[in-house]
Motif scaffolding. Structure first.
Motif, PDB file in Angstrom:
ATOM      1  N   ALA A   9       3.756  -0.817 -16.578  1.00 22.07           N
ATOM      2  CA  ALA A   9       4.181  -0.367 -15.245  1.00 22.07           C
ATOM      3  C   ALA A   9       3.474  -1.187 -14.164  1.00 22.07           C
ATOM      4  N   GLU A  10       2.163  -1.365 -14.338  1.00 21.04           N
ATOM      5  CA  GLU A  10       1.390  -2.113 -13.342  1.00 21.04           C
ATOM      6  C   GLU A  10       1.883  -3.557 -13.245  1.00 21.04           C
ATOM      7  N   ASP A  11       2.072  -4.189 -14.404  1.00 19.61           N
ATOM      8  CA  ASP A  11       2.582  -5.563 -14.442  1.00 19.61           C
ATOM      9  C   ASP A  11       3.930  -5.677 -13.753  1.00 19.61           C
ATOM     10  N   ILE A  12       4.806  -4.741 -14.084  1.00 23.97           N
ATOM     11  CA  ILE A  12       6.167  -4.752 -13.546  1.00 23.97           C
ATOM     12  C   ILE A  12       6.133  -4.669 -12.020  1.00 23.97           C
ATOM     13  N   VAL A  13       5.355  -3.719 -11.503  1.00 26.18           N
ATOM     14  CA  VAL A  13       5.294  -3.531 -10.049  1.00 26.18           C
ATOM     15  C   VAL A  13       4.695  -4.769  -9.364  1.00 26.18           C
ATOM     16  N   HIS A  14       3.638  -5.336  -9.947  1.00 27.76           N
ATOM     17  CA  HIS A  14       3.051  -6.555  -9.369  1.00 27.76           C
ATOM     18  C   HIS A  14       4.072  -7.696  -9.354  1.00 27.76           C
ATOM     19  N   ASP A  15       4.792  -7.866 -10.458  1.00 24.03           N
ATOM     20  CA  ASP A  15       5.806  -8.926 -10.541  1.00 24.03           C
ATOM     21  C   ASP A  15       6.891  -8.743  -9.484  1.00 24.03           C
ATOM     22  N   VAL A  16       7.342  -7.511  -9.331  1.00 24.72           N
ATOM     23  CA  VAL A  16       8.391  -7.225  -8.343  1.00 24.72           C
ATOM     24  C   VAL A  16       7.902  -7.611  -6.943  1.00 24.72           C
ATOM     25  N   PHE A  17       6.673  -7.250  -6.613  1.00 23.75           N
ATOM     26  CA  PHE A  17       6.139  -7.589  -5.288  1.00 23.75           C
ATOM     27  C   PHE A  17       5.965  -9.100  -5.101  1.00 23.75           C
ATOM     28  N   LEU A  18       5.587  -9.802  -6.173  1.00 24.74           N
ATOM     29  CA  LEU A  18       5.448 -11.259  -6.075  1.00 24.74           C
ATOM     30  C   LEU A  18       6.798 -11.909  -5.793  1.00 24.74           C
TER      31      LEU A  18
ATOM     32  N   THR B  11       0.835  -1.211   0.000  1.00 24.71           N
ATOM     33  CA  THR B  11       0.000   0.000   0.000  1.00 24.71           C
ATOM     34  C   THR B  11       0.866   1.256   0.000  1.00 24.71           C
ATOM     35  N   GLU B  12       1.937   1.200   0.774  1.00 25.29           N
ATOM     36  CA  GLU B  12       2.838   2.342   0.917  1.00 25.29           C
ATOM     37  C   GLU B  12       3.633   2.625  -0.362  1.00 25.29           C
ATOM     38  N   TYR B  13       4.182   1.573  -0.980  1.00 25.82           N
ATOM     39  CA  TYR B  13       5.147   1.770  -2.063  1.00 25.82           C
ATOM     40  C   TYR B  13       4.630   1.551  -3.480  1.00 25.82           C
ATOM     41  N   ALA B  14       3.622   0.714  -3.649  1.00 18.74           N
ATOM     42  CA  ALA B  14       3.165   0.398  -5.009  1.00 18.74           C
ATOM     43  C   ALA B  14       2.815   1.654  -5.829  1.00 18.74           C
ATOM     44  N   PRO B  15       2.070   2.622  -5.272  1.00 24.83           N
ATOM     45  CA  PRO B  15       1.730   3.801  -6.092  1.00 24.83           C
ATOM     46  C   PRO B  15       2.964   4.582  -6.546  1.00 24.83           C
ATOM     47  N   MET B  16       3.944   4.761  -5.652  1.00 23.58           N
ATOM     48  CA  MET B  16       5.186   5.474  -6.005  1.00 23.58           C
ATOM     49  C   MET B  16       5.956   4.711  -7.070  1.00 23.58           C
ATOM     50  N   LEU B  17       6.031   3.405  -6.893  1.00 25.16           N
ATOM     51  CA  LEU B  17       6.765   2.562  -7.836  1.00 25.16           C
ATOM     52  C   LEU B  17       6.105   2.577  -9.213  1.00 25.16           C
ATOM     53  N   MET B  18       4.771   2.612  -9.231  1.00 23.82           N
ATOM     54  CA  MET B  18       4.072   2.660 -10.522  1.00 23.82           C
ATOM     55  C   MET B  18       4.339   3.989 -11.221  1.00 23.82           C
ATOM     56  N   ARG B  19       4.319   5.079 -10.446  1.00 23.25           N
ATOM     57  CA  ARG B  19       4.631   6.390 -11.050  1.00 23.25           C
ATOM     58  C   ARG B  19       6.056   6.402 -11.588  1.00 23.25           C
ATOM     59  N   PHE B  20       6.966   5.804 -10.842  1.00 24.56           N
ATOM     60  CA  PHE B  20       8.364   5.709 -11.263  1.00 24.56           C
ATOM     61  C   PHE B  20       8.462   4.912 -12.574  1.00 24.56           C
ATOM     62  N   ALA B  21       7.821   3.755 -12.612  1.00 21.40           N
ATOM     63  CA  ALA B  21       7.866   2.892 -13.800  1.00 21.40           C
ATOM     64  C   ALA B  21       7.220   3.567 -15.008  1.00 21.40           C
ATOM     65  N   GLU B  22       6.157   4.351 -14.753  1.00 18.74           N
ATOM     66  CA  GLU B  22       5.446   5.011 -15.856  1.00 18.74           C
ATOM     67  C   GLU B  22       6.271   6.103 -16.529  1.00 18.74           C
ATOM     68  N   LYS B  23       7.377   6.501 -15.916  1.00 16.98           N
ATOM     69  CA  LYS B  23       8.292   7.436 -16.581  1.00 16.98           C
ATOM     70  C   LYS B  23       8.966   6.756 -17.770  1.00 16.98           C
ATOM     71  N   PHE B  24       9.019   5.426 -17.723  1.00 13.48           N
ATOM     72  CA  PHE B  24       9.788   4.688 -18.721  1.00 13.48           C
ATOM     73  C   PHE B  24       8.940   3.788 -19.615  1.00 13.48           C
ATOM     74  N   VAL B  25       7.878   3.250 -19.068  1.00 14.03           N
ATOM     75  CA  VAL B  25       7.028   2.348 -19.843  1.00 14.03           C
ATOM     76  C   VAL B  25       5.570   2.777 -19.672  1.00 14.03           C
ATOM     77  N   SER B  26       4.685   2.256 -20.519  1.00 14.08           N
ATOM     78  CA  SER B  26       3.270   2.640 -20.431  1.00 14.08           C
ATOM     79  C   SER B  26       2.653   2.098 -19.137  1.00 14.08           C
ATOM     80  N   GLY B  27       1.529   2.699 -18.742  1.00  5.00           N
ATOM     81  CA  GLY B  27       0.861   2.327 -17.499  1.00  5.00           C
ATOM     82  C   GLY B  27       0.553   0.844 -17.404  1.00  5.00           C
TER      83      GLY B  27
END
Length: 137
Positions: A35-44, A16-32
């Protein structure tokens, strides 16, 4: 050693704390979508490795570096699939990711964007245009 409900609560809190920040970070480089997939994979992957038990500073670093690396992989795959027409724009994004890693101390600071824009200003005019178009769109 199994995961306790305490672990699950802690994991949920970190997500809850980090996923939104990480998604915004990822969206600087890849599409939303990516970005969502990447962040979910990292957390898994993080869950399997119990990384969330690290002290917060180390955890934050692991999260951002993992997302950064996943973004790099994603961009490289797209590059290989020729999905990005302008390779110079991709190159700038890759360099920007390297810049994020190199500026470890600055990593979480608000003036990182200013610093980034200064770096962009040092580029040749054409590269600046490409960067602004890819970064600001």
């Amino acid at each position: 050693m199994g995961n306790t409900s305490l672990d699950i609560d802690q994991y949920r809190h970190i997500y809850t704390e980090y996923a939104p920040m990480l998604m915004r970070f990822a969206e600087k480089f890849v599409s939303g979508f990516f970005a969502e997939d990447i962040v979910h994979d990292v957390f898994l992957k993080l869950w399997d490795k119990q990384v969330f038990r690290l002290p917060e500073n180390d955890l934050k670093r692991v999260l951002y570096v993992s997302v950064r690396n996943a973004c790099l992989d994603c961009l490289r795959r797209m590059n290989m699939e020729q999905e990005i027409i302008d390779h110079r724009a991709l190159q700038l994004k890759l360099e920007e990711l390297d810049f994020f890693e190199a500026s470890d101390e600055l990593f979480m600071r608000k003036d990182l964007l200013d610093l980034l824009m200064k770096k962009v200003a040092e580029l040749p005019e054409r590269s600046q245009q490409i960067f602004r178009m890819s970064y600001l769109e």
